[in-house]
Design an enzyme around this catalytic site. Structure first.
Site, PDB file in Angstrom:
ATOM      1  N   TYR A 109       0.835  -1.204   0.000  1.00  0.00           N
ATOM      2  CA  TYR A 109       0.000   0.000   0.000  1.00  0.00           C
ATOM      3  C   TYR A 109       0.868   1.253   0.000  1.00  0.00           C
ATOM      4  O   TYR A 109       0.657   2.180  -0.794  1.00  0.00           O
ATOM      5  CB  TYR A 109      -0.916  -0.003   1.220  1.00  0.00           C
ATOM      6  CG  TYR A 109      -1.761   1.245   1.368  1.00  0.00           C
ATOM      7  CD1 TYR A 109      -2.736   1.569   0.429  1.00  0.00           C
ATOM      8  CD2 TYR A 109      -1.579   2.103   2.451  1.00  0.00           C
ATOM      9  CE1 TYR A 109      -3.510   2.709   0.563  1.00  0.00           C
ATOM     10  CE2 TYR A 109      -2.353   3.246   2.597  1.00  0.00           C
ATOM     11  CZ  TYR A 109      -3.316   3.547   1.651  1.00  0.00           C
ATOM     12  OH  TYR A 109      -4.070   4.683   1.781  1.00  0.00           O
ATOM     13  N   LYS A 131       1.129   4.313  -2.863  1.00  0.00           N
ATOM     14  CA  LYS A 131       0.859   5.723  -2.572  1.00  0.00           C
ATOM     15  C   LYS A 131       2.081   6.578  -2.899  1.00  0.00           C
ATOM     16  O   LYS A 131       1.951   7.696  -3.425  1.00  0.00           O
ATOM     17  CB  LYS A 131       0.453   5.907  -1.111  1.00  0.00           C
ATOM     18  CG  LYS A 131      -0.809   5.169  -0.693  1.00  0.00           C
ATOM     19  CD  LYS A 131      -2.014   5.530  -1.534  1.00  0.00           C
ATOM     20  CE  LYS A 131      -2.610   6.861  -1.155  1.00  0.00           C
ATOM     21  NZ  LYS A 131      -3.896   7.118  -1.869  1.00  0.00           N
TER      22      LYS A 131
END
Length: 369
Positions: free
Chosen positions: A103, A107
């Site tokens: 994740y 990002k």
């Protein structure tokens, strides 16, 4: 101004579009995963500002992190470049971008795309590394532990507090909206290369759980959360948004007799208690005095007569009160007092007293006016 909002149906997007409407921004271009590609192409040509909020944080497959958080961002920027659209772009990243996980990497990749886009085009970009967010419309068991705790506690469901001492860094959705509106006006809060929301709150997980449990208990003990504490105020507003729709109301303990009723409504340790007193026609209540305890009476319906007499005097002082003209009457110490229903209907009086009733120290002495 035409404003494009990706992820418009998500937690942040739903709150943001509602506030944009409140502020008079009528031309909002809503984009989510179901938006047709041709419509996205049209929107990226027309828009004057982009809020890029779309992304995933709990996919079924880790590869979706990069596909959504990086891939869609790339697609969006390419369409803006295709139309030579110089609209500023705001993107919501995460503090997880500093971490070495799927994740966080996705990002960080999205952030790098924005910074490279700025270098290539000269377009203004705003990259927000957000902490954990909370507020109304957040998904329980998905967005944040605050939503999960509020949802479960309101429904008498179990919550897990794995590490009570774990510290959370939380940010309230309304504070996020205020900051985003500043960015829309070209005045974001910037630290180094990133934009930030100035208002954040640090709290331990166990403390958070206890605060939210206290909200549920307040219906039974008639307490009111400390609204002077900004974090408590924000979490309480969030908690109320998770009440089951058949549980908005709750019963109070009405003390009923042939004279009427007396019902406590709110009890606080530092601001006293509020009660509702109902008197039948012709009924007199009170006839007592206090050393230190003091009260305020507010008749909201019916007609009444409030009578006073200093305990060492024969002089009687009278105040006629009515729900037709709302007036607060202070009840001074050292005066015996009573309230009489002199009308034809029930007399309803809101009563505030400066301290909660303590049967061990009632400070109430019978004496007829």
């Amino acid at each position: 101004m035409s404003i494009l909002v990706t992820g418009a149906r998500g937690f942040v997007g739903k709150n943001l579009t509602a506030e944009l409407n409140n502020k008079g921004y009528a031309d909002i271009l809503y984009v989510d995963r179901l938006t047709d590609k041709s419509l996205l192409d049209k929107y990226t040509k027309e828009c004057d500002f982009v809020f890029h909020l779309a992304g995933v944080n709990r996919p079924k497959d880790e590869k979706e992190f990069m596909e959504d958080n990086f891939g869609f961002t790339s697609e969006l920027l390419n369409l803006l470049k295709k139309h030579n659209n110089k609209a500023p772009v705001l993107i919501t990243s995460s503090i997880q971008a500093e971490r070495d996980n799927a994740y966080g990497k996705s990002k960080k990749a999205g952030e790098d795309l924005l910074f490279n886009y700025r270098e290539e085009t000269g377009v203004q970009v705003y990259v927000y590394r957000l902490p954990n967010l909370f507020g109304k419309w957040s998904k329980p068991n998905y967005n944040t532990v605050v939503a999960t705790y509020c949802h479960n506690i309101a429904r008498d469901l179990e919550i897990k507090v794995n590490d009570p001492d774990a510290e959370l860094n939380l940010c309230y959705i309304d504070d996020v909206l205020n900051e985003f509106l500043r960015a829309l006006e070209g005045n974001p809060t910037i630290q180094d290369v990133y934009c930030v929301v100035p208002e954040t709150h640090k709290i331990k997980l166990g403390e958070l759980a206890n605060i939210i449990k206290g909200f549920k208990d307040s219906r039974l003990n008639l307490s009111v959360p400390n609204m002077d504490n900004e974090f408590t105020k924000k979490v309480y507003s969030t908690y109320l948004s998770y009440l089951p729709e058949d549980k908005f109301s709750y019963d109070l303990n009405m003390n009923i007799d042939n004279r009427g009723s007396f019902t406590e409504f709110i009890r606080t340790p530092d601001r006293g208690q509020v009660s509702v007193n109902v008197s039948k026609p012709g009924i007199t209540k009170g006839n007592h005095w206090h050393h230190t305890k003091n009260e305020k009476f507010l008749v909201v319906s019916g007609e009444g007569l409030i009578r006073f007499r200093k305990i060492d005097s024969d002089e009687i002082i009278e105040y006629r009160v009515s729900g037709d003209k709302l007036q607060v009457v202070d009840i001074p110490t050292g005066y015996t007092h009573s309230i009489v229903n002199v009308g034809e209907n029930d007399l309803v009086t809101v009563m505030w007293v400066n301290e909660c009733f303590d049967p061990e120290r009632p400070d109430t002495y019978f004496l007829e006016v």
